[in-house]
Write a protein that holds these residues in place. Sequence first.
Motif, PDB file in Angstrom:
ATOM      1  N   ARG A 242      -7.853   3.495 -11.749  1.00  0.00           N
ATOM      2  CA  ARG A 242      -8.768   3.493 -12.883  1.00  0.00           C
ATOM      3  C   ARG A 242     -10.151   2.969 -12.504  1.00  0.00           C
ATOM      4  NH1 ARG A 242      -5.064   1.088 -17.883  1.00  0.00           N
ATOM      5  NH2 ARG A 242      -3.408   2.676 -17.790  1.00  0.00           N
ATOM      6  N   GLY A 243     -10.310   2.610 -11.236  1.00  0.00           N
ATOM      7  CA  GLY A 243     -11.600   2.117 -10.785  1.00  0.00           C
ATOM      8  C   GLY A 243     -11.794   0.628 -10.965  1.00  0.00           C
ATOM      9  N   ARG A 244     -10.755  -0.086 -11.390  1.00  0.00           N
ATOM     10  CA  ARG A 244     -10.860  -1.537 -11.577  1.00  0.00           C
ATOM     11  C   ARG A 244     -10.648  -2.247 -10.246  1.00  0.00           C
ATOM     12  NH1 ARG A 244      -6.348  -2.232 -16.128  1.00  0.00           N
ATOM     13  NH2 ARG A 244      -5.258  -1.110 -14.462  1.00  0.00           N
ATOM     14  N   GLN A 245     -11.540  -3.153  -9.894  1.00  0.00           N
ATOM     15  CA  GLN A 245     -11.381  -3.896  -8.650  1.00  0.00           C
ATOM     16  C   GLN A 245     -10.370  -5.011  -8.860  1.00  0.00           C
ATOM     17  OE1 GLN A 245     -14.989  -5.222  -6.759  1.00  0.00           O
ATOM     18  NE2 GLN A 245     -13.904  -5.816  -4.886  1.00  0.00           N
ATOM     19  N   ARG A 246      -9.249  -4.925  -8.151  1.00  0.00           N
ATOM     20  CA  ARG A 246      -8.157  -5.886  -8.308  1.00  0.00           C
ATOM     21  C   ARG A 246      -8.203  -6.976  -7.258  1.00  0.00           C
ATOM     22  NH1 ARG A 246      -4.289  -3.632 -11.601  1.00  0.00           N
ATOM     23  NH2 ARG A 246      -3.609  -5.805 -11.765  1.00  0.00           N
ATOM     24  N   ILE A 247      -8.838  -6.684  -6.110  1.00  0.00           N
ATOM     25  CA  ILE A 247      -8.994  -7.686  -5.049  1.00  0.00           C
ATOM     26  C   ILE A 247     -10.463  -7.715  -4.643  1.00  0.00           C
ATOM     27  CG2 ILE A 247      -8.404  -8.352  -2.682  1.00  0.00           C
ATOM     28  CD1 ILE A 247      -5.715  -6.981  -3.069  1.00  0.00           C
ATOM     29  N   LYS A 248     -11.029  -8.906  -4.571  1.00  0.00           N
ATOM     30  CA  LYS A 248     -12.424  -9.088  -4.168  1.00  0.00           C
ATOM     31  C   LYS A 248     -12.506 -10.267  -3.218  1.00  0.00           C
ATOM     32  CE  LYS A 248     -17.086  -9.667  -6.027  1.00  0.00           C
ATOM     33  NZ  LYS A 248     -17.904  -9.831  -7.267  1.00  0.00           N
ATOM     34  N   ASP A 249     -13.208 -10.071  -2.107  1.00  0.00           N
ATOM     35  CA  ASP A 249     -13.370 -11.132  -1.096  1.00  0.00           C
ATOM     36  C   ASP A 249     -12.024 -11.691  -0.634  1.00  0.00           C
ATOM     37  OD1 ASP A 249     -16.162 -10.888  -1.264  1.00  0.00           O
ATOM     38  OD2 ASP A 249     -16.250 -12.329  -2.916  1.00  0.00           O
ATOM     39  N   GLY A 250     -11.031 -10.806  -0.560  1.00  0.00           N
ATOM     40  CA  GLY A 250      -9.721 -11.207  -0.034  1.00  0.00           C
ATOM     41  C   GLY A 250      -8.820 -11.911  -1.011  1.00  0.00           C
ATOM     42  N   ASN A 251      -9.145 -11.890  -2.318  1.00  0.00           N
ATOM     43  CA  ASN A 251      -8.327 -12.585  -3.313  1.00  0.00           C
ATOM     44  C   ASN A 251      -8.098 -11.699  -4.531  1.00  0.00           C
ATOM     45  OD1 ASN A 251      -8.139 -15.499  -2.224  1.00  0.00           O
ATOM     46  ND2 ASN A 251     -10.333 -15.050  -2.109  1.00  0.00           N
ATOM     47  N   GLY A 252      -6.849 -11.661  -4.991  1.00  0.00           N
ATOM     48  CA  GLY A 252      -6.532 -10.873  -6.172  1.00  0.00           C
ATOM     49  C   GLY A 252      -5.093 -10.398  -6.158  1.00  0.00           C
ATOM     50  N   ASN A 253      -4.809  -9.426  -6.998  1.00  0.00           N
ATOM     51  CA  ASN A 253      -3.460  -8.885  -7.128  1.00  0.00           C
ATOM     52  C   ASN A 253      -3.410  -7.469  -6.572  1.00  0.00           C
ATOM     53  OD1 ASN A 253      -2.366 -11.177  -8.505  1.00  0.00           O
ATOM     54  ND2 ASN A 253      -3.435 -10.499 -10.349  1.00  0.00           N
ATOM     55  N   TYR A 254      -2.326  -7.176  -5.886  1.00  0.00           N
ATOM     56  CA  TYR A 254      -2.189  -5.915  -5.151  1.00  0.00           C
ATOM     57  C   TYR A 254      -0.986  -5.157  -5.669  1.00  0.00           C
ATOM     58  CZ  TYR A 254      -2.181  -2.973  -0.882  1.00  0.00           C
ATOM     59  OH  TYR A 254      -2.234  -1.945   0.027  1.00  0.00           O
ATOM     60  N   GLU A 255      -1.166  -3.855  -5.941  1.00  0.00           N
ATOM     61  CA  GLU A 255      -0.070  -2.990  -6.355  1.00  0.00           C
ATOM     62  C   GLU A 255      -0.355  -1.613  -5.774  1.00  0.00           C
ATOM     63  OE1 GLU A 255       2.159  -1.414 -10.419  1.00  0.00           O
ATOM     64  OE2 GLU A 255       0.763  -3.119 -10.493  1.00  0.00           O
ATOM     65  N   PHE A 256       0.413  -1.218  -4.754  1.00  0.00           N
ATOM     66  CA  PHE A 256       0.076  -0.033  -3.979  1.00  0.00           C
ATOM     67  C   PHE A 256       1.329   0.783  -3.702  1.00  0.00           C
ATOM     68  CE2 PHE A 256      -1.404   2.367  -0.262  1.00  0.00           C
ATOM     69  CZ  PHE A 256      -2.688   2.728  -0.685  1.00  0.00           C
ATOM     70  N   ARG A 257       1.234   2.097  -3.976  1.00  0.00           N
ATOM     71  CA  ARG A 257       2.372   2.995  -3.787  1.00  0.00           C
ATOM     72  C   ARG A 257       2.202   3.800  -2.506  1.00  0.00           C
ATOM     73  NH1 ARG A 257       4.240   6.856  -8.636  1.00  0.00           N
ATOM     74  NH2 ARG A 257       4.445   4.754  -9.515  1.00  0.00           N
ATOM     75  N   MET A 258       3.301   3.959  -1.768  1.00  0.00           N
ATOM     76  CA  MET A 258       3.280   4.730  -0.533  1.00  0.00           C
ATOM     77  C   MET A 258       4.507   5.630  -0.463  1.00  0.00           C
ATOM     78  SD  MET A 258       1.966   1.872   2.241  1.00  0.00           S
ATOM     79  CE  MET A 258       2.763   0.505   1.373  1.00  0.00           C
ATOM     80  N   PRO A 259       4.382   6.799   0.153  1.00  0.00           N
ATOM     81  CA  PRO A 259       5.547   7.672   0.316  1.00  0.00           C
ATOM     82  C   PRO A 259       6.387   7.230   1.511  1.00  0.00           C
ATOM     83  CG  PRO A 259       3.623   8.719   1.262  1.00  0.00           C
ATOM     84  CD  PRO A 259       3.143   7.424   0.642  1.00  0.00           C
TER      85      PRO A 259
ATOM     86  N   TYR B 288      14.881   8.082  -2.653  1.00  0.00           N
ATOM     87  CA  TYR B 288      13.621   7.902  -3.374  1.00  0.00           C
ATOM     88  C   TYR B 288      12.448   8.344  -2.494  1.00  0.00           C
ATOM     89  CZ  TYR B 288      16.146   5.101  -6.814  1.00  0.00           C
ATOM     90  OH  TYR B 288      17.019   4.686  -7.791  1.00  0.00           O
ATOM     91  N   PRO B 289      11.493   9.108  -3.060  1.00  0.00           N
ATOM     92  CA  PRO B 289      10.361   9.570  -2.238  1.00  0.00           C
ATOM     93  C   PRO B 289       9.264   8.529  -2.041  1.00  0.00           C
ATOM     94  CG  PRO B 289      10.198  10.479  -4.444  1.00  0.00           C
ATOM     95  CD  PRO B 289      11.502   9.735  -4.384  1.00  0.00           C
ATOM     96  N   PHE B 290       9.183   7.512  -2.931  1.00  0.00           N
ATOM     97  CA  PHE B 290       8.097   6.535  -2.858  1.00  0.00           C
ATOM     98  C   PHE B 290       8.639   5.106  -2.945  1.00  0.00           C
ATOM     99  CE2 PHE B 290       6.544  10.283  -5.162  1.00  0.00           C
ATOM    100  CZ  PHE B 290       5.497  10.672  -4.342  1.00  0.00           C
ATOM    101  N   PHE B 291       7.844   4.177  -2.431  1.00  0.00           N
ATOM    102  CA  PHE B 291       8.091   2.764  -2.687  1.00  0.00           C
ATOM    103  C   PHE B 291       6.770   2.108  -3.072  1.00  0.00           C
ATOM    104  CE2 PHE B 291       7.123   2.963   1.808  1.00  0.00           C
ATOM    105  CZ  PHE B 291       6.377   1.821   2.077  1.00  0.00           C
TER     106      PHE B 291
END
Length: 372
Positions: A153-170, A179-182
């Motif tokens: 959505r274009g929201r910056q979740r991590i800035k200068d190495g600090n924040g929350n991370y949620e990332f999908r990969m196949p 399952y195709p993704f985690f």
Amino acid sequence: MQRTGLFLLLLFTALFTRGQQPDTTGTTTLFEKAPMGLVRFYFDDYYYLVDKDCAFKSIERVSQFLVEKNVFHADFRDFDRNGTVILTGYHNQGVKEGLFKAYHPDGTLKWEVTFEQDRPIGDWKYYYPDGKPMLTLNYDDATVKIMAFWDRRGRQRIKDGNGNYEFRMPFAFYNEYGYPFFERKGRIRNGVPRGYWTTQMVDQNEKKILFTEEIFDDSGVLTDGYNLFLDANYRTPMAFIPMSYFYTAERLLSKPCTFDDHSGFNTYLSEKFSAMLRSSQTLTNIEDKFSYEVSLDQEGTPTFVTLKDSLTTKKLNRYLEMVINEIPFYFPSLDQEGNAIADTLTVYGNLSINDAGQFHFHSFRIVREKQP
């Protein structure tokens, strides 16, 4: 998979010293001459060399190649099936140097990074297909750090190495969970994972199920990992940044043109067997072969399994029979219309035991009775 360095060296010698195309009748063509003294290489999605006519060929690389050192040299370009440039870079006698850029299928920038003496330096920047920033990794220190992250959505979740991370990969290759993704989720502090992290399996309908739980210390080191599917602890964390497969091209590994190899199923068998039979205190320096037959229904479920060619080391055959009966699924064979059918498979494999007694099962090959 097989290392093809010597094979390439012999073919290149014939190709360039005699000024002729190699005779590829009935053989595998992994590369060919290109204009201006360049060479065209044929890869699959994961940068394993494959035959130029293989259905799984998806990438072509045009580059100089130093035969005497068996390495890429100078500028190169990688193209997808549509002839679109997907990666550019430079090798100095096999060593990555300077700016590397990857592109989405529509030609927009996917990522960019600078290499120095074969190692990434500074920021590795990733972008969404619309050109907006996605992820910035930093390689100035010995540990890669996540410095910035934007969600879809274009929201910056991590800035200068600090924040929350949620990332999908196949999942790149076959996994027995289906399952195709985690999806990785957790906190980033000072560029590294901190505290409680989770991995969820995600299916094609967006249904999620908890797969792993992890605890990282203040320095980003995994102190506790637990796999809920296997009910087991582990010490090596799952990936939490995008995988880069172009590195594999430099290893000059090839794959046969079969779905079992392309999907990673044969690699899965290698890892499955090696994990179940790990080592021996009395058996060392052994090279052996075996094969077994599997009767499959049209869903890919084994209905009957039997050891065909046993190991020379007879005391291992009892364990081998236990392992082959633990494999829950094989890809079903297909008829000419592409429909799944029942079939009998013959699975061939090799076993190597080194001087420390460690087992390595490898070179798996599947022959299908009803499907070429």
